[in-house]
Design a protein around this motif. Structure first.
Motif, PDB file in Angstrom:
ATOM      1  N   ALA A   1      25.424  78.157  72.713  1.00 17.79           N
ATOM      2  CA  ALA A   1      24.104  77.769  73.214  1.00 17.79           C
ATOM      3  C   ALA A   1      23.793  76.313  72.864  1.00 17.79           C
ATOM      4  CB  ALA A   1      23.046  78.698  72.622  1.00 17.79           C
ATOM      5  N   CYS A   2      23.904  75.444  73.855  1.00 21.67           N
ATOM      6  CA  CYS A   2      23.692  74.010  73.605  1.00 21.67           C
ATOM      7  C   CYS A   2      23.719  73.259  74.926  1.00 21.67           C
ATOM      8  CB  CYS A   2      24.770  73.467  72.686  1.00 21.67           C
ATOM      9  SG  CYS A   2      26.409  73.454  73.430  1.00 21.67           S
ATOM     10  N   CYS A   3      23.582  71.934  74.840  1.00 13.95           N
ATOM     11  CA  CYS A   3      23.620  71.116  76.061  1.00 13.95           C
ATOM     12  C   CYS A   3      24.992  70.471  76.256  1.00 13.95           C
ATOM     13  CB  CYS A   3      22.528  70.051  76.020  1.00 13.95           C
ATOM     14  SG  CYS A   3      22.854  68.768  74.799  1.00 13.95           S
ATOM     15  N   GLU A   4      25.932  70.748  75.380  1.00 10.11           N
ATOM     16  CA  GLU A   4      27.326  70.286  75.465  1.00 10.11           C
ATOM     17  C   GLU A   4      27.477  68.760  75.378  1.00 10.11           C
ATOM     18  OE1 GLU A   4      28.630  72.804  78.966  1.00 10.11           O
ATOM     19  OE2 GLU A   4      30.056  73.460  77.463  1.00 10.11           O
ATOM     20  N   ASP A   5      26.514  68.098  74.754  1.00  9.41           N
ATOM     21  CA  ASP A   5      26.638  66.641  74.591  1.00  9.41           C
ATOM     22  C   ASP A   5      27.793  66.262  73.667  1.00  9.41           C
ATOM     23  OD1 ASP A   5      24.866  65.601  76.318  1.00  9.41           O
ATOM     24  OD2 ASP A   5      23.663  64.557  74.805  1.00  9.41           O
ATOM     25  N   ASN A   6      28.096  67.136  72.699  1.00 11.75           N
ATOM     26  CA  ASN A   6      29.230  66.838  71.798  1.00 11.75           C
ATOM     27  C   ASN A   6      30.542  66.861  72.568  1.00 11.75           C
ATOM     28  OD1 ASN A   6      27.650  66.902  69.231  1.00 11.75           O
ATOM     29  ND2 ASN A   6      27.240  68.948  70.014  1.00 11.75           N
ATOM     30  N   THR A   7      30.608  67.741  73.570  1.00 11.27           N
ATOM     31  CA  THR A   7      31.791  67.788  74.438  1.00 11.27           C
ATOM     32  C   THR A   7      31.926  66.462  75.177  1.00 11.27           C
ATOM     33  OG1 THR A   7      31.726  70.179  74.689  1.00 11.27           O
ATOM     34  CG2 THR A   7      32.798  68.958  76.437  1.00 11.27           C
TER      35      THR A   7
ATOM     36  N   SER B   1      24.425  69.356  65.700  1.00 14.00           N
ATOM     37  CA  SER B   1      23.266  69.950  65.033  1.00 14.00           C
ATOM     38  C   SER B   1      23.042  71.424  65.393  1.00 14.00           C
ATOM     39  CB  SER B   1      22.032  69.122  65.398  1.00 14.00           C
ATOM     40  OG  SER B   1      20.892  69.717  64.902  1.00 14.00           O
ATOM     41  N   CYS B   2      23.228  71.780  66.659  1.00 14.00           N
ATOM     42  CA  CYS B   2      22.976  73.174  67.067  1.00 14.00           C
ATOM     43  C   CYS B   2      23.888  74.132  66.305  1.00 14.00           C
ATOM     44  CB  CYS B   2      23.203  73.348  68.558  1.00 14.00           C
ATOM     45  SG  CYS B   2      22.034  72.489  69.588  1.00 14.00           S
ATOM     46  N   ALA B   3      25.152  73.774  66.138  1.00 11.16           N
ATOM     47  CA  ALA B   3      26.084  74.642  65.400  1.00 11.16           C
ATOM     48  C   ALA B   3      25.804  74.583  63.897  1.00 11.16           C
ATOM     49  CB  ALA B   3      27.525  74.219  65.683  1.00 11.16           C
TER      50      ALA B   3
ATOM     51  N   GLY C   1      24.536  66.038  63.596  1.00 14.30           N
ATOM     52  CA  GLY C   1      24.068  65.034  64.547  1.00 14.30           C
ATOM     53  C   GLY C   1      23.808  65.626  65.907  1.00 14.30           C
ATOM     54  N   CYS C   2      22.880  65.014  66.615  1.00 23.14           N
ATOM     55  CA  CYS C   2      22.468  65.531  67.928  1.00 23.14           C
ATOM     56  C   CYS C   2      22.374  64.372  68.915  1.00 23.14           C
ATOM     57  CB  CYS C   2      21.120  66.250  67.785  1.00 23.14           C
ATOM     58  SG  CYS C   2      20.474  66.968  69.316  1.00 23.14           S
ATOM     59  N   PRO C   3      23.497  64.010  69.598  1.00 22.87           N
ATOM     60  CA  PRO C   3      24.819  64.609  69.416  1.00 22.87           C
ATOM     61  C   PRO C   3      25.502  64.081  68.157  1.00 22.87           C
ATOM     62  CG  PRO C   3      24.953  62.857  71.046  1.00 22.87           C
ATOM     63  CD  PRO C   3      23.500  62.961  70.645  1.00 22.87           C
TER      64      PRO C   3
HETATM   65  S1  SF4 Z   1      23.328  69.274  68.864  1.00 22.38           S
HETATM   66 FE1  SF4 Z   1      21.968  68.237  70.289  1.00 22.38          FE
HETATM   67  S2  SF4 Z   1      23.319  67.119  71.597  1.00 22.38           S
HETATM   68 FE2  SF4 Z   1      24.499  68.643  70.561  1.00 22.38          FE
HETATM   69  S3  SF4 Z   1      24.538  70.386  71.878  1.00 22.38           S
HETATM   70 FE3  SF4 Z   1      22.861  70.674  70.501  1.00 22.38          FE
HETATM   71  S4  SF4 Z   1      21.118  69.822  71.624  1.00 22.38           S
HETATM   72 FE4  SF4 Z   1      22.926  69.060  72.573  1.00 22.38          FE
END
Ligand code: SF4
Length: 169
Positions: A18-24, A92-94, A142-144
């Motif tokens: 569950a995330c926006c996949e910005d780290n990807t 950050s999400c993980a 971090g986010c991301p």
């Molecule tokens: S940590 Fe931030 S940037 Fe990364 S998946 Fe989560 S919401 Fe997106």
């Protein structure tokens, strides 16, 4: 070169929950400079962003981004944990659950507003961080995520894996 003479590659998995996949996106951006090195170093067993054919089998390092919103996700994560020597929480999400876990902070009224969605998708009452579900060996916050911190963590995990191979001999 015979198959047995080829250098052993580090088996990698990259997973998103569950995330926006910005780290990807950050990881794929890093490939602009690293792809030649990583192609030699890594055997990408599972990375849907990079390839169509993926397998879920033994991995040296599993990178997991995203929070855990539902039991099917938690089950998959437990399966990944069984298959991976090292698990790295990415972003950050993980690492903390947030910002994907925002509904954990909702008022009772707000919770009622989203209850039908929670039920429809079979979500958990609370969104969890990765370490609530499995043992995590390293974290990149971090986010991301910060790219340099990610690269340092990759180097350190690879060194750990290669040291374990040496002790096998
Ligand atoms: S940590 Fe931030 S940037 Fe990364 S998946 Fe989560 S919401 Fe997106």
């Amino acid at each position: 070169m015979n198959e047995q003479d080829k250098p052993r590659k580090v088996r990698i998995g990259w997973f998103s929950f569950a995330c926006c996949e910005d780290n990807t996106i950050v990881m794929t951006e890093l490939l602009n400079e690293r792809w030649q090195e990583w192609r030699e170093l890594f055997d990408f067993r599972h990375a849907r962003v990079l390839q169509t054919n993926n397998v879920l089998d033994q991995m040296d390092i599993a990178f997991i981004e995203g929070a855990v919103a539902g039991e099917p996700q938690a089950e998959k994560i437990r399966e990944i944990r069984k298959l991976a020597t090292l698990v790295v929480a990415i972003g950050s999400c993980a690492v903390t659950g947030m910002p994907s876990a925002q509904r954990n902070l909702f008022s009772d009224e707000q919770k009622q507003d989203v209850e039908f969605l929670v039920e429809r998708f079979g979500h958990l009452d609370q969104v969890l961080k990765l370490s609530d579900v499995i043992k995590v060996d390293a974290e990149v916050p971090g986010c991301p995520m910060d790219p340099q911190r990610f690269l340092d963590t990759v180097d350190s995990a690879v060194a750990q894996i290669k040291a374990s191979w040496s002790s096998e001999k």
